[in-house]
Design a protein around this motif. Structure first.
Motif, PDB file in Angstrom:
ATOM      1  N   GLN A  74      32.636  32.934  63.777  1.00  0.00           N
ATOM      2  CA  GLN A  74      33.459  31.831  64.299  1.00  0.00           C
ATOM      3  C   GLN A  74      34.394  31.255  63.237  1.00  0.00           C
ATOM      4  O   GLN A  74      35.436  30.710  63.561  1.00  0.00           O
ATOM      5  CB  GLN A  74      32.557  30.697  64.815  1.00  0.00           C
ATOM      6  CG  GLN A  74      31.928  30.969  66.166  1.00  0.00           C
ATOM      7  CD  GLN A  74      30.590  31.660  66.078  1.00  0.00           C
ATOM      8  OE1 GLN A  74      30.234  32.195  65.028  1.00  0.00           O
ATOM      9  NE2 GLN A  74      29.854  31.682  67.166  1.00  0.00           N
ATOM     10  N   PHE A  88      37.394  39.465  78.819  1.00  0.00           N
ATOM     11  CA  PHE A  88      36.307  38.879  79.602  1.00  0.00           C
ATOM     12  C   PHE A  88      36.615  39.137  81.074  1.00  0.00           C
ATOM     13  O   PHE A  88      37.624  38.632  81.596  1.00  0.00           O
ATOM     14  CB  PHE A  88      36.197  37.383  79.335  1.00  0.00           C
ATOM     15  CG  PHE A  88      35.907  37.059  77.895  1.00  0.00           C
ATOM     16  CD1 PHE A  88      34.753  37.547  77.279  1.00  0.00           C
ATOM     17  CD2 PHE A  88      36.780  36.300  77.146  1.00  0.00           C
ATOM     18  CE1 PHE A  88      34.485  37.270  75.958  1.00  0.00           C
ATOM     19  CE2 PHE A  88      36.517  36.021  75.820  1.00  0.00           C
ATOM     20  CZ  PHE A  88      35.368  36.509  75.216  1.00  0.00           C
ATOM     21  N   TYR A  99      41.186  31.397  75.733  1.00  0.00           N
ATOM     22  CA  TYR A  99      39.750  31.269  75.472  1.00  0.00           C
ATOM     23  C   TYR A  99      39.428  30.679  74.107  1.00  0.00           C
ATOM     24  O   TYR A  99      38.596  29.787  73.977  1.00  0.00           O
ATOM     25  CB  TYR A  99      39.079  32.645  75.620  1.00  0.00           C
ATOM     26  CG  TYR A  99      37.574  32.595  75.498  1.00  0.00           C
ATOM     27  CD1 TYR A  99      36.783  32.363  76.614  1.00  0.00           C
ATOM     28  CD2 TYR A  99      36.949  32.772  74.276  1.00  0.00           C
ATOM     29  CE1 TYR A  99      35.420  32.301  76.527  1.00  0.00           C
ATOM     30  CE2 TYR A  99      35.581  32.705  74.168  1.00  0.00           C
ATOM     31  CZ  TYR A  99      34.809  32.475  75.294  1.00  0.00           C
ATOM     32  OH  TYR A  99      33.453  32.411  75.176  1.00  0.00           O
TER      33      TYR A  99
ATOM     34  N   ARG B 182      28.986  43.069  73.155  1.00  0.00           N
ATOM     35  CA  ARG B 182      30.264  43.018  72.446  1.00  0.00           C
ATOM     36  C   ARG B 182      31.181  41.917  72.980  1.00  0.00           C
ATOM     37  O   ARG B 182      32.044  41.421  72.278  1.00  0.00           O
ATOM     38  CB  ARG B 182      30.952  44.385  72.528  1.00  0.00           C
ATOM     39  CG  ARG B 182      30.227  45.421  71.679  1.00  0.00           C
ATOM     40  CD  ARG B 182      30.808  46.784  71.885  1.00  0.00           C
ATOM     41  NE  ARG B 182      30.635  47.241  73.250  1.00  0.00           N
ATOM     42  CZ  ARG B 182      31.137  48.366  73.729  1.00  0.00           C
ATOM     43  NH1 ARG B 182      31.846  49.134  72.959  1.00  0.00           N
ATOM     44  NH2 ARG B 182      30.917  48.718  74.971  1.00  0.00           N
ATOM     45  N   LEU B 183      30.948  41.531  74.273  1.00  0.00           N
ATOM     46  CA  LEU B 183      31.731  40.414  74.804  1.00  0.00           C
ATOM     47  C   LEU B 183      31.323  39.118  74.120  1.00  0.00           C
ATOM     48  O   LEU B 183      32.151  38.251  73.850  1.00  0.00           O
ATOM     49  CB  LEU B 183      31.531  40.310  76.321  1.00  0.00           C
ATOM     50  CG  LEU B 183      32.167  41.427  77.149  1.00  0.00           C
ATOM     51  CD1 LEU B 183      31.750  41.330  78.603  1.00  0.00           C
ATOM     52  CD2 LEU B 183      33.676  41.380  77.035  1.00  0.00           C
ATOM     53  N   GLN B 185      30.106  38.963  71.064  1.00  0.00           N
ATOM     54  CA  GLN B 185      30.671  39.067  69.714  1.00  0.00           C
ATOM     55  C   GLN B 185      32.132  38.642  69.713  1.00  0.00           C
ATOM     56  O   GLN B 185      32.589  37.909  68.835  1.00  0.00           O
ATOM     57  CB  GLN B 185      30.571  40.503  69.207  1.00  0.00           C
ATOM     58  CG  GLN B 185      29.159  40.957  68.886  1.00  0.00           C
ATOM     59  CD  GLN B 185      29.147  42.378  68.341  1.00  0.00           C
ATOM     60  OE1 GLN B 185      30.092  43.134  68.516  1.00  0.00           O
ATOM     61  NE2 GLN B 185      28.070  42.736  67.667  1.00  0.00           N
ATOM     62  N   MET B 186      32.856  39.128  70.716  1.00  0.00           N
ATOM     63  CA  MET B 186      34.277  38.811  70.800  1.00  0.00           C
ATOM     64  C   MET B 186      34.466  37.303  70.928  1.00  0.00           C
ATOM     65  O   MET B 186      35.355  36.727  70.294  1.00  0.00           O
ATOM     66  CB  MET B 186      34.872  39.534  72.016  1.00  0.00           C
ATOM     67  CG  MET B 186      36.352  39.667  71.978  1.00  0.00           C
ATOM     68  SD  MET B 186      36.922  40.577  70.541  1.00  0.00           S
ATOM     69  CE  MET B 186      37.053  42.219  71.214  1.00  0.00           C
ATOM     70  N   SER B 187      33.624  36.680  71.733  1.00  0.00           N
ATOM     71  CA  SER B 187      33.707  35.234  71.904  1.00  0.00           C
ATOM     72  C   SER B 187      33.477  34.520  70.570  1.00  0.00           C
ATOM     73  O   SER B 187      34.203  33.581  70.224  1.00  0.00           O
ATOM     74  CB  SER B 187      32.674  34.788  72.936  1.00  0.00           C
ATOM     75  OG  SER B 187      32.576  33.394  72.961  1.00  0.00           O
ATOM     76  N   ALA B 188      32.489  34.993  69.817  1.00  0.00           N
ATOM     77  CA  ALA B 188      32.209  34.381  68.515  1.00  0.00           C
ATOM     78  C   ALA B 188      33.415  34.514  67.594  1.00  0.00           C
ATOM     79  O   ALA B 188      33.806  33.568  66.907  1.00  0.00           O
ATOM     80  CB  ALA B 188      30.982  35.042  67.878  1.00  0.00           C
ATOM     81  N   LEU B 189      34.031  35.683  67.628  1.00  0.00           N
ATOM     82  CA  LEU B 189      35.184  35.938  66.752  1.00  0.00           C
ATOM     83  C   LEU B 189      36.357  35.027  67.129  1.00  0.00           C
ATOM     84  O   LEU B 189      37.182  34.690  66.281  1.00  0.00           O
ATOM     85  CB  LEU B 189      35.583  37.410  66.877  1.00  0.00           C
ATOM     86  CG  LEU B 189      36.200  38.048  65.645  1.00  0.00           C
ATOM     87  CD1 LEU B 189      35.334  37.817  64.434  1.00  0.00           C
ATOM     88  CD2 LEU B 189      36.390  39.529  65.872  1.00  0.00           C
ATOM     89  N   LEU B 190      36.411  34.658  68.402  1.00  0.00           N
ATOM     90  CA  LEU B 190      37.481  33.762  68.843  1.00  0.00           C
ATOM     91  C   LEU B 190      37.149  32.306  68.524  1.00  0.00           C
ATOM     92  O   LEU B 190      37.828  31.393  68.973  1.00  0.00           O
ATOM     93  CB  LEU B 190      37.739  33.946  70.342  1.00  0.00           C
ATOM     94  CG  LEU B 190      38.427  35.267  70.697  1.00  0.00           C
ATOM     95  CD1 LEU B 190      38.290  35.590  72.170  1.00  0.00           C
ATOM     96  CD2 LEU B 190      39.898  35.227  70.304  1.00  0.00           C
ATOM     97  N   ASP B 194      27.795  29.967  69.659  1.00  0.00           N
ATOM     98  CA  ASP B 194      26.851  30.761  70.448  1.00  0.00           C
ATOM     99  C   ASP B 194      26.452  30.030  71.727  1.00  0.00           C
ATOM    100  O   ASP B 194      26.319  30.630  72.791  1.00  0.00           O
ATOM    101  CB  ASP B 194      25.599  31.073  69.619  1.00  0.00           C
ATOM    102  CG  ASP B 194      25.925  31.993  68.457  1.00  0.00           C
ATOM    103  OD1 ASP B 194      27.028  32.580  68.462  1.00  0.00           O
ATOM    104  OD2 ASP B 194      25.093  32.121  67.546  1.00  0.00           O
ATOM    105  N   THR B 197      29.288  30.103  74.080  1.00  0.00           N
ATOM    106  CA  THR B 197      29.443  31.490  74.534  1.00  0.00           C
ATOM    107  C   THR B 197      28.482  31.785  75.667  1.00  0.00           C
ATOM    108  O   THR B 197      28.833  32.424  76.659  1.00  0.00           O
ATOM    109  CB  THR B 197      29.199  32.461  73.374  1.00  0.00           C
ATOM    110  OG1 THR B 197      30.210  32.256  72.388  1.00  0.00           O
ATOM    111  CG2 THR B 197      29.244  33.908  73.853  1.00  0.00           C
TER     112      THR B 197
END
Lengths: 360, 286
Positions: A74, A88, A99, B182-183, B185-190, B194, B197
């Motif tokens: 993050q 998503f 998002y 992986r979705l 993970q992608m959320s975390a990267l954005l 957690d 997410t």
């Protein structure tokens, strides 16, 4: 400066990657599957914690195992676009892009519109991913990754699943976008053409290590060793022995090279790119060409664009133990113009700068 | 005669199955046998329900609206809903951890959570008494704080949750397991935490399984009988849920029992239909 030192021991694989690369460029990680490309991206993104190493973008340290620094995904400000499962599935294109954004709703909406325009999908914000084509999905994924203004954008074979036309189009767009935004990017691919097209500089990966890091041209012209030559598709890699600084013996034949630093007697390999071999008609006026030899065309095969010819040299052979000595590539249309299907006897010339010597 | 009979059979077959013609007569016999057996089962399953409907429909308003019936209905709806909510609250983390993490004893936990689904409810009732009853392991401690669980409405909720929550955990676990990591993970990267997410990606994508799991749990809680009667008793207005009221009504007031039974049949049918709506694959119990 993008500074990567990543060490990770897995059961049957060790990643030991070191790379110092400029920012604001497209850096391509090139290698076969299993070379460690995706694992490297996972380490940069923070999905995988290396056993040792340091990852920094300019002054910002994302990971420094020795000092106990390990930012959460993050906090890394890393964008990512991957081959599959880009978006998503339950959110619209616009919501996907929004998002990761923070701030007031109105500002977000404006920014989403800008990004949709940037990837040329202004009309598609309301669509669900399942209502978009593969190429459109990747564009939205790119917009979503750019939305957080990442310090570094990771692209993991983002175009591999697309058809050829879309792939070519998106490569051009990506390159154009990079130039305009001056966005630092790491692009992972196993496609040499894609690597050469996109890379400002490219790293050749094999078994978890960087074998060579340079511009695509430099790597194609002068692979550092036999393995790199194999990986970047050099078809003629012939065992050779240095005679003196600019002469080398390949098989039973002595050839002229550019001045080398290898000591006389050194066992080396001569890399000859198959598209850089010169064919000369037998009956053409007898001007002597460098490293000229008579040869016979044995067979040929074509993938539709190019023809691969296999030649055997007459007299002193280059590869006495093989059936053929050299592979030569040329476009189909050149093949037809030269009437190679009929004419089998040729003179072959290897200019000294075509012979690239590497250590064994 | 014999030849004629044969010809007649072939004649029928030629018309009944134009694809095969009369090439292989034995296939037709197998099919007839299967159809007959299948009809038998369908009849067997339908007949009692039809009988129930036939008996319950002509009943007067009194059978539906008397005090016992309404009290049981209200209690059942309340306790079943509470059980489903509790299952969601504590079952969701369990389902998520079972779907996502590997830990020592995971198989044991997994099996333990499934156990109440196959355990006879009477055993569940006894077990609950031994745990929370006056002489149970925790009963004395609870008593010291003035908490008496057995034979209260709370006991009904506990019994229903014990028996029904595994249905939710099982379905939700399958749902979370199907969400690609992986979705997340992608959320975390954005830049999304957690916790967020989970609410923004994982739960919405697992929603069909989560909702059908909740429906299953609610329906199972609504029908709970054995564990409830043993652990909570059968006190009208306090612990007498619909199934218990039906049981009592068998002796005291058959009409009321019939009415409640029909309500339960309709509700169960409705729940199954609803589950089909939310999850395209129908019941996800496996």
């Amino acid at each position: 400066m993008l500074s990567l030192a990543i060490h990770k021991q897995l059961d049957a694989f060790a990643l030991d990657l070191r790379l110092e690369a400029p920012t604001k460029k497209i850096i391509v990680l090139f290698g076969a599957s299993g070379a460690g490309k995706s694992l490297t991206l996972a380490a940069i993104a923070g999905f995988m914690t290396p056993d040792a190493g340091r990852i920094a973008i300019d002054e910002r340290v994302l990971l420094d195992v020795a000092r106990g620094v390990n930012l959460a995904p993050q906090a890394r400000k890393i964008g990512m676009v991957r081959q599959d499962l880009a978006l998503f599935p339950h959110l619209s294109a616009a919501d996907n892009i929004a998002y990761g954004m923070t701030g007031a709703r109105a500002a977000k909406m404006t920014r989403v519109r800008e990004l949709l325009q940037l990837v040329r999908l202004a009309e598609f914000g309301a669509r669900k991913p399942s209502e978009l084509s593969g190429g459109q999905q990747q564009r939205i994924a790119l917009a979503r990754a750019l939305a957080i203004e990442p310090a570094l954008l990771l692209l993991d074979e983002p175009f591999s699943a697309l058809d050829l036309g879309t792939r070519m189009e998106l490569r051009r767009e990506l390159k154009d976008l990079q130039r305009r935004l001056q966005q630092s990017m790491i692009f992972v691919t196993h496609d040499l053409g894609e690597a050469a097209l996109l890379a400002d500089e490219m790293a050749v990966l094999d078994q978890g290590r960087v074998l060579q890091f340079a511009t695509p041209n430099a790597i194609l012209r002068a692979p550092r060793n036999v393995r790199v030559a194999q990986i970047v598709g050099v078809k003629n890699i012939l065992p050779a022995q240095v005679i003196h600084s600019n002469r080398v013996r390949i098989g039973a034949r002595e050839l002229e090279t550019l001045a080398t630093t290898f000591a006389p007697g050194a066992k080396v390999f001569a890399c000859i790119r198959s598209e850089r071999v010169l064919l000369v008609r037998r009956e053409s006026p007898t001007r002597t060409h460098p490293n000229e030899m008579a040869g016979e065309l044995l067979d040929e095969e074509s993938d539709g664009n190019d023809v691969t010819l296999r030649f055997r040299v007459e007299g002193a052979r280059l590869q006495p133990r093989e059936n053929f000595d050299l592979q030569i590539d040329m476009p189909v249309y050149v093949y037809e113009r030269l009437q190679l299907a009929r004419e089998r006897q040729w003179r072959i010339s290897l200019k000294p700068n075509v012979l690239h010597l590497v250590s064994a | 005669m014999r030849a004629n009979g044969c010809r007649a059979v072939f004649f029928i077959m030629a018309f009944s199955d134009t694809r095969v013609g009369f090439a292989r007569p034995h296939i037709r016999y197998a099919r007839i046998l299967f159809l007959a057996l299948a009809s038998l089962l369908v009849l067997f399953l339908t007949l009692p329900l039809v009988a129930l409907v036939v008996r319950a429909l002509p009943l007067g308003l009194d059978a539906w609206l008397n005090e016992t019936t309404l009290a049981a209905l209200q209690l059942s709806l309340t306790t079943a809903t509470l059980s489903a909510l509790i299952a969601f609250g504590v079952g969701t983390p369990v389902a998520y951890l079972l779907a996502r993490e590997n830990f020592r004893g995971k198989a044991v936990v997994d099996t333990l959570i499934d156990l109440p689904m196959v355990l006879p409810p009477a055993v569940a009732g006894i077990a609950l008494l031994m745990a929370f009853g006056r002489r149970g392991i925790l009963g004395a401690t609870f008593s010291a704080f003035g908490i008496e669980l057995p034979f209260t409405t709370a006991a009904v909720v506990i019994a229903e949750t014990f028996v029904a929550a595994p249905f939710y955990v099982r379905s939700a676990k399958a749902g979370f397991g199907a969400v690609d990591r992986r979705l997340e993970q992608m959320s975390a990267l954005l830049g999304v935490s957690d916790w967020k997410t989970f609410w923004r990606v994982t739960l919405p994508l697992a929603a069909p399984s989560v909702v059908s799991g909740l429906l299953m749990t609610w329906a199972r809680a609504l029908g709970e009988f054995g564990a409830t009667i043993m652990f909570a008793g059968n006190f009208p207005g306090r612990t007498q849920t619909m199934p218990l009221a039906i049981y009592s009504g068998l002796e005291a007031n058959l009409d009321s029992a019939l009415a409640l039974s029909l309500i339960l049949v309709i509700v169960s049918f409705g729940v199954l239909l609803a589950i089909r709506q939310v999850s395209p694959k129908g019941l996800t119990l496996g």
